[in-house]
Design an enzyme around this catalytic site. Sequence first.
Site, PDB file in Angstrom:
ATOM      1  N   SER A  28     -10.323  -0.342   3.794  1.00  0.00           N
ATOM      2  CA  SER A  28      -9.662  -0.630   4.940  1.00  0.00           C
ATOM      3  C   SER A  28      -8.912   0.549   5.630  1.00  0.00           C
ATOM      4  O   SER A  28      -8.241   1.379   4.859  1.00  0.00           O
ATOM      5  CB  SER A  28      -8.636  -1.970   4.850  1.00  0.00           C
ATOM      6  OG  SER A  28      -9.233  -2.958   4.320  1.00  0.00           O
TER       7      SER A  28
ATOM      8  N   GLU B  11      -3.714   2.843   7.050  1.00  0.00           N
ATOM      9  CA  GLU B  11      -3.433   2.888   5.495  1.00  0.00           C
ATOM     10  C   GLU B  11      -4.152   4.169   5.171  1.00  0.00           C
ATOM     11  O   GLU B  11      -3.293   4.726   4.029  1.00  0.00           O
ATOM     12  CB  GLU B  11      -4.086   1.710   4.916  1.00  0.00           C
ATOM     13  CG  GLU B  11      -4.302   1.758   3.485  1.00  0.00           C
ATOM     14  CD  GLU B  11      -4.956   0.507   2.877  1.00  0.00           C
ATOM     15  OE1 GLU B  11      -4.749  -0.531   3.544  1.00  0.00           O
ATOM     16  OE2 GLU B  11      -5.529   0.593   1.921  1.00  0.00           O
TER      17      GLU B  11
ATOM     18  N   ARG C 283       0.808  -1.251  -0.017  1.00  0.00           N
ATOM     19  CA  ARG C 283      -0.050   0.000   0.002  1.00  0.00           C
ATOM     20  C   ARG C 283       0.782   1.323  -0.105  1.00  0.00           C
ATOM     21  O   ARG C 283       0.424   2.373   0.458  1.00  0.00           O
ATOM     22  CB  ARG C 283      -0.989   0.105   1.298  1.00  0.00           C
ATOM     23  CG  ARG C 283      -1.943  -1.133   1.271  1.00  0.00           C
ATOM     24  CD  ARG C 283      -2.623  -1.371  -0.140  1.00  0.00           C
ATOM     25  NE  ARG C 283      -3.391  -2.443  -0.008  1.00  0.00           N
ATOM     26  CZ  ARG C 283      -3.111  -3.509  -0.974  1.00  0.00           C
ATOM     27  NH1 ARG C 283      -1.787  -3.385  -1.498  1.00  0.00           N
ATOM     28  NH2 ARG C 283      -3.630  -4.837  -0.916  1.00  0.00           N
TER      29      ARG C 283
HETATM   30  C1  LIG Z   1     -14.951   0.961  -0.558  1.00  0.00           C
HETATM   31  C2  LIG Z   1     -13.632   0.833  -0.671  1.00  0.00           C
HETATM   32  C3  LIG Z   1     -13.044  -0.241  -0.829  1.00  0.00           C
HETATM   33  C4  LIG Z   1     -11.506  -0.268  -0.985  1.00  0.00           C
HETATM   34  N1  LIG Z   1     -11.077  -1.454  -1.137  1.00  0.00           N
HETATM   35  C5  LIG Z   1      -9.659  -1.280  -1.348  1.00  0.00           C
HETATM   36  C6  LIG Z   1      -8.745  -2.400  -1.684  1.00  0.00           C
HETATM   37  O1  LIG Z   1      -9.312  -3.722  -1.956  1.00  0.00           O
HETATM   38  N2  LIG Z   1      -7.565  -2.398  -1.982  1.00  0.00           N
HETATM   39  C7  LIG Z   1      -6.718  -1.058  -1.775  1.00  0.00           C
HETATM   40  O2  LIG Z   1      -5.637  -1.096  -1.938  1.00  0.00           O
HETATM   41  N3  LIG Z   1      -7.472  -0.180  -1.456  1.00  0.00           N
HETATM   42  C8  LIG Z   1      -8.784   0.077  -1.401  1.00  0.00           C
HETATM   43  N4  LIG Z   1      -9.426   1.103  -1.037  1.00  0.00           N
HETATM   44  C9  LIG Z   1      -8.721   2.241  -0.903  1.00  0.00           C
HETATM   45  C10 LIG Z   1      -8.608   3.121  -2.072  1.00  0.00           C
HETATM   46  O3  LIG Z   1      -9.593   2.944  -3.121  1.00  0.00           O
HETATM   47  C11 LIG Z   1      -7.203   3.109  -2.651  1.00  0.00           C
HETATM   48  O4  LIG Z   1      -6.117   3.514  -1.881  1.00  0.00           O
HETATM   49  C12 LIG Z   1      -7.147   3.854  -3.987  1.00  0.00           C
HETATM   50  O5  LIG Z   1      -6.188   3.472  -4.698  1.00  0.00           O
HETATM   51  C13 LIG Z   1      -6.963   5.270  -3.515  1.00  0.00           C
HETATM   52  O6  LIG Z   1      -7.172   6.170  -4.882  1.00  0.00           O
HETATM   53  P1  LIG Z   1      -7.733   7.457  -4.809  1.00  0.00           P
HETATM   54  O7  LIG Z   1      -7.763   7.996  -6.398  1.00  0.00           O
HETATM   55  O8  LIG Z   1      -9.094   7.632  -4.144  1.00  0.00           O
HETATM   56  O9  LIG Z   1      -6.770   8.298  -4.012  1.00  0.00           O
HETATM   57  P2  LIG Z   1      -6.912   9.557  -2.832  1.00  0.00           P
HETATM   58  O10 LIG Z   1      -7.590   8.865  -1.836  1.00  0.00           O
HETATM   59  O11 LIG Z   1      -7.557  10.610  -3.633  1.00  0.00           O
HETATM   60  O12 LIG Z   1      -5.301  10.056  -2.580  1.00  0.00           O
HETATM   61  C14 LIG Z   1      -4.756   9.043  -1.920  1.00  0.00           C
HETATM   62  C15 LIG Z   1      -3.322   9.650  -1.685  1.00  0.00           C
HETATM   63  O13 LIG Z   1      -2.398   9.774  -2.827  1.00  0.00           O
HETATM   64  C16 LIG Z   1      -2.349  11.254  -3.296  1.00  0.00           C
HETATM   65  N5  LIG Z   1      -2.577  11.339  -4.620  1.00  0.00           N
HETATM   66  C17 LIG Z   1      -3.596  10.898  -5.371  1.00  0.00           C
HETATM   67  N6  LIG Z   1      -3.566  11.181  -6.557  1.00  0.00           N
HETATM   68  C18 LIG Z   1      -2.376  11.483  -6.608  1.00  0.00           C
HETATM   69  C19 LIG Z   1      -1.511  11.744  -8.030  1.00  0.00           C
HETATM   70  N7  LIG Z   1      -2.054  11.787  -9.418  1.00  0.00           N
HETATM   71  N8  LIG Z   1      -0.173  12.320  -7.955  1.00  0.00           N
HETATM   72  C20 LIG Z   1       0.344  12.281  -6.545  1.00  0.00           C
HETATM   73  N9  LIG Z   1      -0.455  12.170  -5.369  1.00  0.00           N
HETATM   74  C21 LIG Z   1      -1.588  11.508  -5.575  1.00  0.00           C
HETATM   75  C22 LIG Z   1      -3.287  12.101  -2.452  1.00  0.00           C
HETATM   76  O14 LIG Z   1      -2.775  13.468  -2.231  1.00  0.00           O
HETATM   77  C23 LIG Z   1      -3.584  11.321  -1.009  1.00  0.00           C
HETATM   78  O15 LIG Z   1      -2.099  11.222  -0.084  1.00  0.00           O
HETATM   79  C24 LIG Z   1     -10.838   1.057  -0.971  1.00  0.00           C
HETATM   80  C25 LIG Z   1     -11.719   2.279  -0.619  1.00  0.00           C
HETATM   81  C26 LIG Z   1     -13.089   1.981  -0.564  1.00  0.00           C
HETATM   82  C27 LIG Z   1     -13.972   3.494  -0.203  1.00  0.00           C
END
Ligand SMILES: Cc1cc2nc3c(=O)[nH]c(=O)nc-3n(C[C@H](O)[C@H](O)[C@H](O)COP(=O)(O)OP(=O)(O)OC[C@H]3O[C@@H](n4cnc5c(N)ncnc54)[C@H](O)[C@@H]3O)c2cc1C
Length: 298
Positions: free
Chosen positions: A220, A290, A171
């Site tokens: 998570s 996480e 992660r």
């Molecule tokens: C219902 C649910 C289920 C989930 N299941 C999983 C799972 O099975 N496995 C898993 O790994 N995760 C899971 N997640 C967590 C999440 O979806 C992942 O970590 C996902 O990859 C985050 O992506 P995001 O675009 O929403 O990032 P964000 O939440 O918007 O950002 C996360 C971090 O990355 C930074 N960031 C975002 N985009 C960029 C960019 N382009 N450049 C630089 N920094 C950036 C942000 O500043 C922040 O620090 C789940 C979430 C939910 C709500």
Amino acid sequence: MEIKAGIALADYTSWLIGGPADYFALPTNIEELKSCWKWGFERSLPVSFLGGGTNVLISDKGIRGLTICLRKFSKIEINCEKSNLKISCLSGTAKSELLKAFLKYKLQPALFLAGLPGDVGGGIVMNAGVAENFFPREFGEIIESFNVLSFDGKIFSIKKYQHHEISWSYRHSKGWEPGVIVEAFIKWPIEEDSSILDKVKQANIIRLRKQPLDMPSCGSVFINSAQHKSAQLIDSCGLKGFRIGDAQVSTKHANFIVNLKQATAQDTWSVILHVQKSVYEQTGVHLKTEVVRLGEWD
Ligand SMILES: Cc1cc2nc3c(=O)[nH]c(=O)nc-3n(C[C@H](O)[C@H](O)[C@H](O)COP(=O)(O)OP(=O)(O)OC[C@H]3O[C@@H](n4cnc5c(N)ncnc54)[C@H](O)[C@@H]3O)c2cc1C
């Protein structure tokens, strides 16, 4: 492009939690992204980046300065070259778009992508993936290279990072910062798995059964390790259903904290601290978060 003031960030997170951004921009292409970043720099504003907002806890006070949200920074190109599927996409492209592409060609990566919310950039930052023991199971295993845009106040530069230059861990990805991930490149051999659609459907059924997907959450909250599964530890400490305000440890999946309705970031953070303390006292294990905290915290 329009830069708005005082936008409620709760609307841009899957937890539906978080105060306002002083300034907020939704660029759709690289020129708009550069222009809003420059706008922030010229006003000496701190600049923060948000992807799909599915793994962040934004403070009730919100984020000072300019928040650049990438969810409209989206474009995908898919090509078949010799025996490989090649995908290039802007970082704000939804992971579900990758899923569709892999499903269309009946390829293995569809399985771990099924049910992963957020966008591709967030997937690289978090090395998002699943716990099941199959290949591939996380972003670091499908990314061939990606581009990072950085800005020193005068000049924008784009650097390409190859897969091997990045340190991919559970992660987390390291070695590309500072900057913002703008484009990702994926290459995957076209080796059809005719049962992939059934496997994806099955994975979705299991997620739906195990996770509270009908309630706002960030997935998570705590990292699993080789030694422990956070959900099992939290459950074994009797914390399912523990609640402060409207933030509650899910009764369905102990590693999820759900927003029952009006949860604040402070409620949610207090639940996180309580879970950490209780689990440590009862088992000696220190759970690491996480989820990423953004904004102004006391
Ligand atoms: C219902 C649910 C289920 C989930 N299941 C999983 C799972 O099975 N496995 C898993 O790994 N995760 C899971 N997640 C967590 C999440 O979806 C992942 O970590 C996902 O990859 C985050 O992506 P995001 O675009 O929403 O990032 P964000 O939440 O918007 O950002 C996360 C971090 O990355 C930074 N960031 C975002 N985009 C960029 C960019 N382009 N450049 C630089 N920094 C950036 C942000 O500043 C922040 O620090 C789940 C979430 C939910 C709500």
